[in-house]
Design an enzyme around this catalytic site. Structure first.
Site, mmCIF file in Angstrom:
data_model
loop_
_atom_site.group_PDB
_atom_site.id
_atom_site.type_symbol
_atom_site.label_atom_id
_atom_site.label_comp_id
_atom_site.label_asym_id
_atom_site.label_seq_id
_atom_site.Cartn_x
_atom_site.Cartn_y
_atom_site.Cartn_z
ATOM 1 N N GLY A 226 -16.454 -5.849 10.064
ATOM 2 C CA GLY A 226 -15.399 -5.472 9.110
ATOM 3 C C GLY A 226 -15.807 -5.732 7.666
ATOM 4 O O GLY A 226 -15.321 -5.065 6.751
ATOM 5 N N ASP B 221 -10.267 3.159 1.607
ATOM 6 C CA ASP B 221 -10.530 2.631 2.953
ATOM 7 C C ASP B 221 -11.154 3.708 3.845
ATOM 8 O O ASP B 221 -12.083 3.418 4.604
ATOM 9 C CB ASP B 221 -9.229 2.138 3.607
ATOM 10 C CG ASP B 221 -8.791 0.784 3.080
ATOM 11 O OD1 ASP B 221 -9.648 0.049 2.547
ATOM 12 O OD2 ASP B 221 -7.596 0.457 3.195
ATOM 13 N N LYS C 95 0.808 -1.225 0.000
ATOM 14 C CA LYS C 95 0.000 0.000 0.000
ATOM 15 C C LYS C 95 0.846 1.284 0.000
ATOM 16 O O LYS C 95 0.466 2.267 -0.621
ATOM 17 C CB LYS C 95 -0.951 -0.004 1.203
ATOM 18 C CG LYS C 95 -2.108 -1.007 1.048
ATOM 19 C CD LYS C 95 -3.083 -0.881 2.190
ATOM 20 C CE LYS C 95 -4.304 -1.738 1.953
ATOM 21 N NZ LYS C 95 -5.344 -1.541 2.962
ATOM 22 N N MET D 259 -8.558 -11.878 14.802
ATOM 23 C CA MET D 259 -8.558 -12.425 13.438
ATOM 24 C C MET D 259 -8.322 -13.937 13.469
ATOM 25 O O MET D 259 -7.528 -14.421 14.273
ATOM 26 C CB MET D 259 -7.443 -11.727 12.656
ATOM 27 C CG MET D 259 -7.521 -11.910 11.176
ATOM 28 S SD MET D 259 -6.558 -10.626 10.353
ATOM 29 C CE MET D 259 -4.904 -11.220 10.582
ATOM 30 N N ARG E 263 4.320 4.483 17.799
ATOM 31 C CA ARG E 263 3.655 4.406 16.492
ATOM 32 C C ARG E 263 2.330 5.194 16.526
ATOM 33 O O ARG E 263 1.975 5.881 15.570
ATOM 34 C CB ARG E 263 3.384 2.931 16.175
ATOM 35 C CG ARG E 263 3.461 2.625 14.716
ATOM 36 C CD ARG E 263 3.314 1.153 14.474
ATOM 37 N NE ARG E 263 3.040 0.882 13.078
ATOM 38 C CZ ARG E 263 2.509 -0.234 12.637
ATOM 39 N NH1 ARG E 263 2.205 -1.199 13.481
ATOM 40 N NH2 ARG E 263 2.284 -0.412 11.361
HETATM 41 P P1 NAP Z 1 -0.801 -3.511 10.344
HETATM 42 O O1 NAP Z 1 -0.375 -2.286 9.627
HETATM 43 O O2 NAP Z 1 0.105 -4.682 10.386
HETATM 44 O O3 NAP Z 1 -1.171 -3.111 11.866
HETATM 45 C C1 NAP Z 1 -1.497 -4.068 12.804
HETATM 46 C C2 NAP Z 1 -1.915 -3.389 14.099
HETATM 47 O O4 NAP Z 1 -2.301 -4.416 15.021
HETATM 48 C C3 NAP Z 1 -0.794 -2.607 14.771
HETATM 49 O O5 NAP Z 1 -1.350 -1.499 15.416
HETATM 50 C C4 NAP Z 1 -0.251 -3.615 15.770
HETATM 51 O O6 NAP Z 1 0.375 -3.028 16.879
HETATM 52 C C5 NAP Z 1 -1.528 -4.269 16.217
HETATM 53 N N1 NAP Z 1 -1.298 -5.598 16.790
HETATM 54 C C6 NAP Z 1 -0.905 -6.701 16.148
HETATM 55 N N2 NAP Z 1 -0.790 -7.731 17.012
HETATM 56 C C7 NAP Z 1 -1.111 -7.241 18.239
HETATM 57 C C8 NAP Z 1 -1.170 -7.798 19.538
HETATM 58 N N3 NAP Z 1 -0.878 -9.090 19.731
HETATM 59 N N4 NAP Z 1 -1.551 -7.012 20.550
HETATM 60 C C9 NAP Z 1 -1.848 -5.715 20.351
HETATM 61 N N5 NAP Z 1 -1.803 -5.115 19.144
HETATM 62 C C10 NAP Z 1 -1.442 -5.872 18.099
HETATM 63 O O7 NAP Z 1 -2.166 -4.068 9.751
HETATM 64 P P2 NAP Z 1 -3.361 -3.250 9.056
HETATM 65 O O8 NAP Z 1 -3.215 -3.346 7.582
HETATM 66 O O9 NAP Z 1 -3.505 -1.935 9.675
HETATM 67 O O10 NAP Z 1 -4.598 -4.198 9.426
HETATM 68 C C11 NAP Z 1 -5.191 -4.148 10.710
HETATM 69 C C12 NAP Z 1 -6.480 -4.931 10.711
HETATM 70 O O11 NAP Z 1 -7.366 -4.430 9.724
HETATM 71 C C13 NAP Z 1 -6.319 -6.411 10.375
HETATM 72 O O12 NAP Z 1 -6.917 -7.135 11.402
HETATM 73 C C14 NAP Z 1 -7.101 -6.657 9.125
HETATM 74 O O13 NAP Z 1 -7.858 -7.846 9.203
HETATM 75 C C15 NAP Z 1 -8.038 -5.487 9.082
HETATM 76 N N6 NAP Z 1 -8.355 -5.082 7.698
HETATM 77 C C16 NAP Z 1 -9.657 -4.926 7.388
HETATM 78 C C17 NAP Z 1 -10.010 -4.531 6.118
HETATM 79 C C18 NAP Z 1 -11.459 -4.393 5.770
HETATM 80 O O14 NAP Z 1 -11.767 -4.049 4.617
HETATM 81 N N7 NAP Z 1 -12.349 -4.640 6.696
HETATM 82 C C19 NAP Z 1 -9.028 -4.257 5.155
HETATM 83 C C20 NAP Z 1 -7.688 -4.408 5.522
HETATM 84 C C21 NAP Z 1 -7.367 -4.828 6.802
HETATM 85 P P3 NAP Z 1 1.942 -2.622 16.847
HETATM 86 O O15 NAP Z 1 2.007 -1.291 16.163
HETATM 87 O O16 NAP Z 1 2.312 -2.559 18.285
HETATM 88 O O17 NAP Z 1 2.643 -3.717 16.102
#
Ligand code: NAP
Length: 488
Positions: free
Chosen positions: A459, A328, A291, A413, A379
């Protein structure tokens, strides 16, 4: 004629291994209106004579692939070729002979069967395609087939380009995951035979798509009959889990558009965009990890994409290059009931990744008062410096002070469905809890919030809304939301 007619044909590989399996797979081919490719090398009893004698059966292409070409038959060529010749005399419409056995087959009597000359190269890379095509064509068979193993999506796109330029009946196949587009779009680029896996059997070659997916998901009949004026895709790594092809192809079918939508796996977005130059690909959905690169590589970007620092949508510009957009953020506004429902509300965003950035942008432009909380505090702080809002180190378990809560972490998830960003969370009626996680649709967070009177937003709603905007951008048409919702 099976191999030389103008029609593009679906070929279902009948892999057996037992007689009962063979029968089920042949019936499946017939029901799909496809040619049955009898893969004798994979059968326990490699004798097709009873099948060939059936009064009502699909057209049959008989293949007995040797080990050196990726098959399982270790018999000498003379034995295999005698089997193929007997099948030809027994009524098979066509036989497939490897180029390495072509000379040995020259004096055999194949009855009225047409002859396909083929070559399978499992060594990764498609460097010598043109010379391989020339070698196959020099055999003088009714049709040629070349299957190679692309190392990346760019090689598959080059293969499609070669397919488009070949004269005469020919099929070029990219095997493996990178090659999927040569199967899905092959007919649109002129391939005569499109190989698919039987729904009830093993794929006969790596990357074969099941016949039901070729027909229902990728609309083979329409693509083969009408070709495609333009195509679209979802790019990411990995990508096989994406449900975007289901959504967009369903929309194209509803709207009767001559388009197709395919998964595109690549490690490097730049290489893909370059390889797309000669192709009629008009738009891409972009997912992890590309992205940010999508924004960087685009010639132009909308304000949401620039502010968020990432784009999930690329659209080919008439003047060259790509326009990057972020659908988004508007999708999140729509999923939460529109900007008027958010203005002046207190909102909590959990997470600080790409989706959290889109959520904060969506909420701040709608006039909400935003608080961000993330496992990695710095972050979250950086996010609020870029996009506004305040940052806190921790929240909960009582989160009743917020009107809107957005989970933009990956907690909850699949397969970790027992996790939640708010264990023992206390919610209230009138509060909106939105989980961006969409697999599963009903997360633990949403179930716990709803059981305490909060309004749960899934979602999947964001997923549908961002795709709806992409469809509008690319085609100017309204998405069939009813049909989409009934599937998701
Ligand atoms: P990302 O950039 O990898 O960010 C992941 C986030 O989750 C970060 O804030 C991370 O915290 C946090 N996280 C991960 N594991 C964790 C844990 N064990 N405890 C606490 N925090 C945790 O991913 P993203 O692209 O933003 O996606 C985030 C979510 O959006 C995903 O679950 C995905 O399924 C969903 N999503 C939905 C759509 C939709 O259309 N509905 C589209 C895309 C994504 P840190 O910063 O501390 O690592």
């Amino acid at each position: 004629m099976l191999l030389t007619g103008p029609e593009k044909r679906l070929v279902v590989s009948v892999t057996g291994p037992q007689v009962d399996d063979v029968h089920v797979q042949v019936l499946g081919a017939a029901a799909a209106g496809a040619i049955a490719e009898l893969r004798l090398d994979l059968w326990e009893d490699p004798n097709p004579s009873a099948l060939l004698a059936l009064e009502s059966r699909p057209p049959m292409l008989v293949t007995d692939r040797p080990v050196r070409e990726g098959g399982r038959d270790s018999a000498e060529d003379a034995v295999r070729l005698a089997r193929l010749a007997a099948a030809g005399r027994g009524g098979a419409e066509a036989v497939d002979i490897e180029i390495s056995a072509w000379q040995a087959a020259r004096d055999l009597d194949f009855g009225k069967a047409q002859r396909l000359v083929s070559h399978h190269i499992f060594e990764p890379g498609v460097a010598d395609v043109d010379s391989e095509i020339a070698r196959l064509r020099s055999a003088g068979a009714d049709a040629i087939k070349l299957a190679v193993m692309p190392r990346d999506i760019a090689e598959s796109l080059r293969l499609l380009e070669s397919q488009r330029l070949i004269d005469g009946p020919a099929t070029l196949i990219g095997m493996g995951e990178y090659g999927t587009i040569t199967r899905v779009l092959g007919a649109a680029y002129g391939a005569g035979l499109i190989y698919a896996a039987a729904d009830s059997g093993d794929a006969a070659a790596p990357g074969q798509v099941p016949v039901s997916a070729m027909r229902d998901l990728y609309r083979f009949e329409r693509v083969a009959r009408e070709g495609v004026e333009a195509w679209f895709g979802v790019v990411g790594d990995p990508i096989s889990h994406s449900r975007s092809p289901e959504l967009h192809n369903l929309a194209f079918e509803h709207l009767k558009l001559p388009y197709c939508y395919v998964p595109l796996r690549t490690r490097d977005l730049g290489i893909l965009l370059e390889a797309l130059e000669p192709h009629p690909c008009r738009g891409l959905s972009v997912t992890l990890p590309h992205k940010e690169a999508a924004l960087r590589l685009a010639a132009e970007a909308d304000e949401d994409a620039r502010r968020i620092g990432a784009a999930n949508t690329l659209t080919r510009r008439a003047s060259g290059g790509w326009l990057a957009q972020n659908t988004d953020a508007p999708a999140i506004v729509a999923a939460l009931g529109g900007a008027s429902a958010l203005s002046g509300r207190r909102a909590l965003v959990l997470g600080a990744g790409g989706v959290a950035r889109a959520a904060v942008r969506a909420l701040t432009v709608s006039g909400a008062e935003v608080t961000v909380c993330n496992r990695t505090f710095e972050r979250a702080a950086s996010l609020t410096r870029d996009l506004g809002g305040q940052v806190v180190r921790s929240v909960g378990p009582d989160v009743t002070e917020w009107d809107v809560i957005v989970n933009a972490t990956s907690l909850g998830m699949s397969p970790s469905v027992e996790t939640t960003p708010l264990p023992d969370g206390r919610f209230r009626a009138g509060q909106v809890v939105f989980d961006t996680v969409y697999a599963p649709a009903e997360t633990r967070l949403l179930m716990e919030a709803a059981s305490q009177g909060a309004t749960a937003v899934r979602g999947t709603e964001m997923f549908l809304q961002q795709a709806r905007r992409q469809l509008e951008i690319w085609t100017g048409r309204e998405a069939p939301m009813g049909a989409w919702r009934s599937r998701f």
